[in-house]
Design an enzyme around this catalytic site. Structure first.
Site, PDB file in Angstrom:
ATOM      1  N   HIS A 191      -8.104  -2.614   1.625  1.00 11.33           N
ATOM      2  CA  HIS A 191      -7.465  -3.754   0.975  1.00 11.33           C
ATOM      3  C   HIS A 191      -6.496  -4.465   1.919  1.00 11.33           C
ATOM      4  CE1 HIS A 191      -9.056  -3.621  -3.089  1.00 11.33           C
ATOM      5  NE2 HIS A 191      -9.018  -2.299  -3.024  1.00 11.33           N
TER       6      HIS A 191
ATOM      7  N   SER B  54      -6.062   1.585   4.137  1.00  2.36           N
ATOM      8  CA  SER B  54      -6.828   1.037   3.013  1.00  2.36           C
ATOM      9  C   SER B  54      -7.543  -0.242   3.430  1.00  2.36           C
ATOM     10  CB  SER B  54      -5.901   0.712   1.839  1.00  2.36           C
ATOM     11  OG  SER B  54      -6.605  -0.053   0.876  1.00  2.36           O
TER      12      SER B  54
ATOM     13  N   HIS C 110     -15.182  -1.528  -6.537  1.00  2.53           N
ATOM     14  CA  HIS C 110     -14.632  -1.928  -5.234  1.00  2.53           C
ATOM     15  C   HIS C 110     -15.736  -2.494  -4.329  1.00  2.53           C
ATOM     16  CE1 HIS C 110     -11.841  -1.321  -1.671  1.00  2.53           C
ATOM     17  NE2 HIS C 110     -13.010  -1.386  -1.061  1.00  2.53           N
TER      18      HIS C 110
ATOM     19  N   GLN D 113       0.842  -1.194   0.000  1.00  2.00           N
ATOM     20  CA  GLN D 113       0.000   0.000   0.000  1.00  2.00           C
ATOM     21  C   GLN D 113       0.882   1.251   0.000  1.00  2.00           C
ATOM     22  OE1 GLN D 113      -3.325  -0.089  -0.273  1.00  2.00           O
ATOM     23  NE2 GLN D 113      -3.515   2.144  -0.316  1.00  2.00           N
TER      24      GLN D 113
ATOM     25  N   GLU E 194     -16.479   4.430  -6.755  1.00  2.00           N
ATOM     26  CA  GLU E 194     -15.701   3.275  -7.216  1.00  2.00           C
ATOM     27  C   GLU E 194     -16.609   2.067  -7.392  1.00  2.00           C
ATOM     28  OE1 GLU E 194     -12.301   2.358  -4.833  1.00  2.00           O
ATOM     29  OE2 GLU E 194     -11.298   4.236  -5.301  1.00  2.00           O
TER      30      GLU E 194
ATOM     31  N   ASP F  13     -11.330  -5.653  -5.956  1.00  2.00           N
ATOM     32  CA  ASP F  13     -11.707  -4.817  -7.101  1.00  2.00           C
ATOM     33  C   ASP F  13     -11.862  -5.688  -8.336  1.00  2.00           C
ATOM     34  OD1 ASP F  13     -11.270  -2.425  -5.605  1.00  2.00           O
ATOM     35  OD2 ASP F  13      -9.125  -2.612  -6.003  1.00  2.00           O
TER      36      ASP F  13
ATOM     37  N   ALA G  51      -4.952   5.513  -0.698  1.00  2.00           N
ATOM     38  CA  ALA G  51      -4.924   5.688   0.765  1.00  2.00           C
ATOM     39  C   ALA G  51      -3.512   5.489   1.284  1.00  2.00           C
ATOM     40  CB  ALA G  51      -5.868   4.682   1.420  1.00  2.00           C
TER      41      ALA G  51
HETATM   42 ZN   LIG Z   1     -10.378  -1.235  -4.160  1.00  2.00          ZN
END
Ligand SMILES: [Zn+2]
Length: 373
Positions: free
Chosen positions: A192, A190, A246, A165, A243, A199, A185
């Site tokens: 993630h 994040s 996501h 990240q 988004e 995603d 981020a």
């Molecule tokens: Zn994402």
């Protein structure tokens, strides 16, 4: 079944019911002497704001004198206070850092291969996601694929290490004109990094926007426990651009509630906080008529352990909210699953706990060059 039952206590609601019954019986007894007055008082009591439980009616007195077998009895469970940073309902955003490290991850491509799934893929086999997220994600894509004869979806972003990240963030800053990242981020902030998010992209144009046939996924993802985390209408709250690609796993009850009430995760976490254990719980049914009860328990931040009231003999789940406490989800009218388990981090603390909490973090370098949140 937790061994360390500290105490058993009946729900506030049950206590209220009992109080009402006692009061009503007293009133009925008095009625033998002062019939007219007692009737008047009974109706006064019923409408008093002090007793605001609408389910209680004076005519129920005889029936409810026998304890309701469906009444939920709560017991206390001791959990690690730091577990408020774990679970399917954690809020991760620019204000709330993710503290992880021992995620139970699976390779998406390897799982597809094991399950003979060919309806989608990931960029490569280093793309991983939390174990409990894989199956609902794969099932959702399978159902979409069967319906639209489409096997072109690709998982383009999934679990990311903090280091990765950071790399994405640094790359974005380097490319920007003003030295600021607007799309990525900071490391630690994040979703993630939790392994709860992924995603999409698609093989034709490498541009998933959730329109056309793909609109089915964005409209139906809640049925599989996912939310479209960042939408245009909630941009001011999430502080992340629209988004449509996501997706974030939160579990079916919560995805259903957020979808049908148009709430983003920030709003939902706030809403649940207004439903503490000692107050009115959030009760709802989903579109399959499954009944849920959800409530909040603040973490005891000064202590190593927090006591969380949980239902006895009824299926439930506990998740931290990554902010200030725990969210308990009760599956009313469902027995506990035999294998139910409290996620790994919520193991009964009275059990011998040999888990190595400092285990090596699985580092996965997913080669994604996607630059968003
Ligand atoms: Zn994402």
């Amino acid at each position: 079944m937790p061994k360390n039952k500290i105490s058993k206590e009946k729900s506030i609601r049950h206590a209220k019911t009992m109080t009402e019954i006692v009061i009503s019986l007293v009133l009925l007894g008095a009625g033998g002497f002062f019939v007219r007055n007692a009737m008047k008082e009974a109706s006064t009591v019923q409408s008093s704001p002090y007793f605001d439980d609408k389910d209680i009616a004076v005519t129920d007195v005889e029936n409810t004198s026998v304890p309701d077998p469906n009444q939920i009895i709560y017991e206390s469970r001791s959990v690690d206070t730091k577990d408020k940073f774990r679970g399917d309902l954690i809020l991760v955003n620019e204000d709330h850092e993710y503290f992880g490290g021992d995620e139970d991850l699976v390779s998406i491509i390897e799982m597809n291969s094991e399950n003979e799934r060919t309806c989608f893929t990931a960029v490569d086999s280093t793309y991983t996601i939390l174990r409990q997220v894989y199956e609902p994600m794969a099932q959702m894509i399978q159902d979409f694929s069967d319906q639209y004869n489409n096997d072109r979806l690709i998982i383009y972003g999934s679990y990311r290490t903090k280091e990765f990240q950071q790399q994405l963030y640094d790359d974005d800053v380097a490319q920007s004109e003003d030295g600021k990242s607007t799309k990525v981020a900071k490391a630690g902030f994040s979703e993630h990094e939790s392994g709860l998010a992924f995603d999409f992209t698609e093989a034709d144009n490498y541009d998933y926007d959730g329109t056309g046939d793909y609109a089915w996924i964005n409209a139906n993802c809640y049925k599989y426990g996912f939310i479209v985390r960042y939408t245009k209408s909630k941009e001011k709250i999430t502080k992340i651009q629209d988004e449509p690609w996501h997706f974030r796993y939160v579990g079916i009850p919560h995805a259903y509630y957020m979808d049908s009430n148009d709430l983003c995760l920030e709003e939902y976490i706030d809403l649940i906080r207004k439903h503490p254990y000692d107050g009115e719980h959030l009760e709802f049914k989903d579109d399959k008529d499954t009944e849920y009860e959800v409530y909040f328990v603040a973490s005891d931040d000064g202590a190593e352990k927090t006591t969380v009231p949980v239902p006895n003999g009824v299926r439930y789940e506990i998740s931290g909210n990554n902010v200030d406490g725990f969210i308990v989800t009760v599956y009313k009218n469902q027995k506990p699953l035999v294998e139910e388990a409290p996620t790994k981090s919520f193991e009964d603390t009275s059990e011998e706990n040999t888990e190595n909490t400092t285990g090596d973090e699985e580092t996965t370098d997913d080669g994604s060059d996607k630059t968003e949140e």
